[in-house]
Design a protein around this motif. Structure first.
Motif, PDB file in Angstrom:
ATOM      1  N   CYS A   1      97.555  52.009 -55.643  1.00  0.00           N
ATOM      2  CA  CYS A   1      98.578  51.637 -54.651  1.00  0.00           C
ATOM      3  C   CYS A   1      99.617  52.734 -54.486  1.00  0.00           C
ATOM      4  N   THR A   2     100.027  53.340 -55.596  1.00  0.00           N
ATOM      5  CA  THR A   2     101.036  54.405 -55.543  1.00  0.00           C
ATOM      6  C   THR A   2     100.522  55.597 -54.752  1.00  0.00           C
TER       7      THR A   2
ATOM      8  N   LEU B   1     103.649  48.099 -50.443  1.00  0.00           N
ATOM      9  CA  LEU B   1     104.610  47.727 -51.475  1.00  0.00           C
ATOM     10  C   LEU B   1     104.704  46.203 -51.578  1.00  0.00           C
ATOM     11  N   GLU B   2     104.716  45.535 -50.433  1.00  0.00           N
ATOM     12  CA  GLU B   2     104.760  44.068 -50.423  1.00  0.00           C
ATOM     13  C   GLU B   2     103.494  43.479 -51.034  1.00  0.00           C
TER      14      GLU B   2
ATOM     15  N   SER C   1     103.155  40.884 -54.176  1.00  0.00           N
ATOM     16  CA  SER C   1     102.485  39.596 -54.003  1.00  0.00           C
ATOM     17  C   SER C   1     101.317  39.422 -54.966  1.00  0.00           C
ATOM     18  N   GLU C   2     100.675  40.549 -55.361  1.00  0.00           N
ATOM     19  CA  GLU C   2      99.523  40.481 -56.262  1.00  0.00           C
ATOM     20  C   GLU C   2      99.915  40.663 -57.723  1.00  0.00           C
ATOM     21  N   GLY C   3     101.226  40.731 -57.978  1.00  0.00           N
ATOM     22  CA  GLY C   3     101.675  40.870 -59.357  1.00  0.00           C
ATOM     23  C   GLY C   3     101.503  42.265 -59.927  1.00  0.00           C
ATOM     24  N   ILE C   4     101.306  43.248 -59.023  1.00  0.00           N
ATOM     25  CA  ILE C   4     101.207  44.652 -59.461  1.00  0.00           C
ATOM     26  C   ILE C   4     102.616  45.234 -59.446  1.00  0.00           C
ATOM     27  N   ASP C   5     103.117  45.544 -60.599  1.00  0.00           N
ATOM     28  CA  ASP C   5     104.497  46.008 -60.715  1.00  0.00           C
ATOM     29  C   ASP C   5     104.612  47.454 -60.217  1.00  0.00           C
ATOM     30  N   PRO C   6     105.304  47.674 -59.085  1.00  0.00           N
ATOM     31  CA  PRO C   6     105.450  49.055 -58.591  1.00  0.00           C
ATOM     32  C   PRO C   6     106.158  49.932 -59.619  1.00  0.00           C
ATOM     33  N   SER C   7     105.659  51.131 -59.789  1.00  0.00           N
ATOM     34  CA  SER C   7     106.284  52.057 -60.734  1.00  0.00           C
ATOM     35  C   SER C   7     107.467  52.750 -60.071  1.00  0.00           C
ATOM     36  N   VAL C   8     108.231  53.491 -60.861  1.00  0.00           N
ATOM     37  CA  VAL C   8     109.355  54.275 -60.331  1.00  0.00           C
ATOM     38  C   VAL C   8     108.839  55.282 -59.303  1.00  0.00           C
TER      39      VAL C   8
ATOM     40  N   SER D   1     108.606  57.316 -53.651  1.00  0.00           N
ATOM     41  CA  SER D   1     107.977  57.747 -52.396  1.00  0.00           C
ATOM     42  C   SER D   1     108.580  57.020 -51.202  1.00  0.00           C
ATOM     43  N   VAL D   2     108.741  55.699 -51.347  1.00  0.00           N
ATOM     44  CA  VAL D   2     109.268  54.888 -50.239  1.00  0.00           C
ATOM     45  C   VAL D   2     110.730  55.223 -49.974  1.00  0.00           C
ATOM     46  N   MET D   3     111.512  55.350 -51.025  1.00  0.00           N
ATOM     47  CA  MET D   3     112.936  55.662 -50.865  1.00  0.00           C
ATOM     48  C   MET D   3     113.131  57.023 -50.205  1.00  0.00           C
ATOM     49  N   ASP D   4     112.289  57.976 -50.598  1.00  0.00           N
ATOM     50  CA  ASP D   4     112.364  59.311 -50.002  1.00  0.00           C
ATOM     51  C   ASP D   4     112.084  59.242 -48.501  1.00  0.00           C
ATOM     52  N   ALA D   5     111.051  58.468 -48.128  1.00  0.00           N
ATOM     53  CA  ALA D   5     110.700  58.330 -46.706  1.00  0.00           C
ATOM     54  C   ALA D   5     111.813  57.626 -45.934  1.00  0.00           C
TER      55      ALA D   5
END
Length: 793
Positions: free
Chosen positions: A497-498, A517-518, A522-529, A534-538
């Motif tokens: 996903c990352t 990211l959503e 929803s699938e219980g996959i904990d997003p890493s830092v 990546s999203v914050m930068d965009a």
């Protein structure tokens, strides 16, 4: 069977013929039983079993013509046991059927080899049925031995609860378990990790008046070691001595293995030494176990020494022993020693196996010696060995990392030609190599081949190709591959996903990145830092800093504190939105959490302040961050210089002190050329640099070992009528001499004298000291003469 102590099969047949041809054949079957027992114990040859069975049949045929004794229960027991020993227990059942057909009455001893045969084939339900049903039907009451055989078989298969049920039935029949029964139960419980129940059985055993034997102790010691209870295992070993039992090599080896796996290598070494005074000779397994422990603990020299110690003890290392040391040497980077050890195996009469070669091939590949690894693979064939898939995969990985993709592809084809099936690791390795080489189309073809040729791709395979596609900018294909991954019943992990989130962001597909990211949430996959980064930068690049802040708060709520990189993105976002106070607040927050800002942080803030026209504040902030240990670079100072230029255009005039302090910092950080740009700016703005400003540059270039820079600055000083002082020259001479740059120091001395500045002995001393240290005695004498001559003048 004849006079020879080791008769041949031919002599055995001759003996049998004499028995049959005798005028008065033996009336007792015992003579034939003795013959068959000896015959079945002979060393097997290619046709041994065929001859054994034919002689049994000849005995039956001879009975039709002559009066000969019939095979009895002992005869059949011998043949049923023989069937087990040649790994054909099914034939034993045929002999048993013939026995019943002959109308003979069976006893428990006849069932013993039958039960052993069924257990060896893991036909446990048949073995249980034989004890509980078939034996009673032929009026044969199962004894302790019959029950114990089946209980042992059940325990070895892991069916411990069924073994205890059979034990209960045994007890209900009035039979008392013996040492063998209890030892089997203890072994079964240890195999299933039920150590407490195993200890209880030991107590019950003693309560019934049975003392555990060496096998019982060794079994429980092994179970305790596997459970990590080393202290209890050591206590049990001591208990053996107190009970008058001498631990054997198995007991010691088991505990040594446990100590090694628990990382207690020194204790294991001590235990090995204790074996000798007890009269117990370590065997190859004992040594190999400790050698393996030493290698895994990184103590390769000790492992080599222990290998050498085996020979005086007349213990021959086996292939596994050598392979273990070869692996340890390879992991320690001692490839030449590993190669030598492989050659030593041949001199010791040992044939290295696939593991020995595979281990060394892996070591050579990791050491970048791909050609040697290829040669070693070829040598395997010359030694009559077939490399396994692991060996091939290792070499394919080495070739890919070495950029030899075509060779790796050829090797994959070679695997098929050898009748082997590449596994998922082989394919994934080559797919990774192709992707890193930018050949994503070939990698896609290889993925399709996996479905048609055997091994199904796993999550790692998909991640590898998705990553390659994203890095190649083929985000649509990567997205399609994700859908294909779902269709195969595979779920992407956080890494997959990352990679996709980052790929979407780099392509400007922010909506899809947020969707991914959503999905993760929803699938219980904990997003890493990294994912959030990546999203914050965009978001910040798109000017949506507030959304990035929302994501930051979500991260914090999930106990994921942002790292320096993430914080820098937000700081940059605030700065671009002219929210300098908020940016500064984030910097303060980083400092309060002990998170050291980096050069990027420094550049972002300084650049923003300078662009706002607050170069003086930027300078103060820069010094503050430098005090905190943050390094700066030319970008930082260019920002400040540009900031001051902007202020100058607006009528603000920095002082020489302001410029000088900046130059001093730049020079100390090895950025003297950037400092000289500030000097140029000073001159352009009509500020005459003084000696101090020039001295910053001189010392900066001196510390960098740049004599041309030093001379250029001295020329500038002369051109601008700024005379270098005596102390300026001597400090330069000292600095160059200290760095063993004698020629450069001499250049400064020559310049000093050329400018008419009188050089005394203190100017010569640093150069003289270095000349003497490097052994240039004649040059030193000449310099002394110069110094004396000049000072006398």
């Amino acid at each position: 069977m004849g006079q020879s102590s080791n008769p041949t099969i031919k002599e055995a047949v001759q003996s049998f013929n004499r028995l049959l041809a005798a005028k008065n054949p033996a009336s007792s079957i015992n003579y034939f039983n003795s013959f068959f027992k000896a015959l079945t114990r002979m060393k097997n040859s290619n046709n041994h079993s065929a001859i054994v069975f034919s002689l049994f049949n000849r005995l039956g045929l001879a009975q039709t013509n002559r009066v000969l004794p019939s095979p009895d229960i002992c005869t059949y027991s011998i043949f049923i046991d023989y069937c087990n020993r040649i790994n054909q227990p099914g034939l034993g059942l045929i002999f048993f059927g013939r026995f019943i057909k002959d109308g003979q009455r069976a006893n428990a001893s006849l069932f013993t080899p039958l039960l052993e045969g069924l257990c060896s084939e893991n036909k446990m339900s048949n073995a249980v049925a034989m004890v509980l049903d078939k034996m009673p039907k032929v009026e044969c009451t199962p004894g302790v031995i019959s029950y114990s055989i089946v209980i042992d078989g059940l325990c070895k298969k892991g069916a411990v609860n069924k073994a205890f049920i059979l034990l209960e039935h045994m007890l209900s029949e009035g039979l008392i378990p013996n040492v063998v029964t209890y030892s089997s139960l203890i072994n079964g419980l240890c195999l299933t990790g039920e150590i407490r129940r195993a200890e209880d059985q030991l107590q019950q055993m003693r309560a019934r008046g049975y003392e555990p034997n060496i096998v019982t102790y060794s079994t429980l010691i092994n179970g305790l070691c596997k459970n990590g209870e080393i202290e209890k295992a050591e206590e049990l070993l001591r208990d053996m001595f107190s009970q008058g039992l001498q631990p054997d090599v198995v007991s010691y080896s088991t505990l040594i293995n446990g100590l090694c796996k628990n990382g207690e290598i020194e204790k294991a070494e001590e235990l090995l030494r204790d074996m000798f005074p007890q009269g117990v000779q370590p065997d190859v397994l004992t040594y190999s176990t400790l050698i393996d422990g030493l290698c895994k603990n990184g103590e390769i020299e000790k492992a080599e020494e222990l290998l050498r110690d085996m020979f005086p003890q007349e213990v021959q290392p086996d292939v596994m022993t050598y392979s273990t040391v070869i692996d340890g040497l390879c992991k320690n980077g001692e490839i030449e020693k590993a190669e030598e050890l492989l050659r030593n195996m041949f001199s010791q009469g040992l044939q290295p196996d696939v593991m020995s070669y595979g281990t060394l091939i892996d070591g050579l590949c990791k050491n970048g010696e791909i050609e040697k690894a290829e040669e070693l693979l070829r040598n395997m064939f010359s030694q009559g060995l077939q490399p396994d898939v692991v060996s091939y995969s290792t070499l394919i990985n080495g070739l890919c990392k070495n950029g030899e993709i075509e060779k790796a592809e050829e090797l994959l084809r070679h695997i098929f030609s050898q009748g082997l099936q590449p596994d998922v690791v082989t394919y994934s390795t080559l797919i990774d190599g192709l992707c890193k080489n930018g050949e994503t189309e070939k990698a896609e073809v290889l993925l399709r081949d996996m479905f048609s040729q055997g091994p199904q791709p796993n999550v790692v395979t998909y991640i590898t190709l998705i990553n390659g596609l994203c890095k190649n900018g083929e985000i649509e294909k990567a997205e399609e591959l994700l859908r294909h991954m779902f269709s195969q019943g595979l779920q992407p992990d956080v890494l997959t996903c990352t990679i996709l989130v980052d790929g979407f962001c780099k392509k400007g597909l922010l909506d899809k990145a947020l969707e991914m990211l959503e999905y993760m949430v929803s699938e219980g996959i904990d997003p890493s830092v990294v994912t959030c980064y990546s999203v914050m930068d965009a978001l910040c690049k798109k000017g949506e800093t507030r959304k990035a802040l929302v994501l930051l708060h979500i991260m914090k709520s999930r106990d994921k504190d942002p790292d320096v990189g993430t914080s820098n993105i937000l700081i940059d976002g605030h700065c671009k939105m002219n929210e300098l106070e908020k940016a500064q607040k984030l910097v303060d927050e980083m400092v309060s959490k002990g998170m050291l800002s980096n050069t990027v942080t420094c550049n972002i803030i300084v650049d923003a302040l300078c662009k706002k026209g607050e170069a003086d504040m930027a300078e103060k902030l820069l010094y503050h961050m430098l005090d905190k240990g943050v390094t700066s670079d030319h970008i930082t100072y260019n920002s400040v210089i540009n900031g001051y230029s902007k202020l100058i255009d607006e009528g603000f005039q920095p002082s020489e002190v302001t410029y000088g302090s900046m130059m001093n910092v730049l020079c100390k950080q090895g950025q003297t050329k950037e400092a000289e740009k500030l000097l140029d700016l000073m001159v352009r703005e009509g500020i005459k640099p003084g000696v101090v400003s020039y001295q910053f540059l001189l010392m900066g270039y001196t510390n960098e070992g740049n004599i041309d820079g030093v001379m250029n600055v001295l020329d500038r000083m002369q051109l601008n009528n700024v005379a270098p002082e005596y102390a300026t020259y001597t400090s330069l001479i000292v600095a160059f001499a200290k760095n063993r740059m004698v020629d450069e120091a001499m250049c400064v001395l020559k310049r000093m004298k050329g400018e008419g500045v009188k050089a005394d002995l203190s100017a010569y001393a640093p150069i003289l000291k270095q000349l003497l240290q490097i052994g240039c005695v004649d040059d030193a004498k000449d310099l002394v003469d110069q110094a004396i001559g000049k000072t006398n003048d």
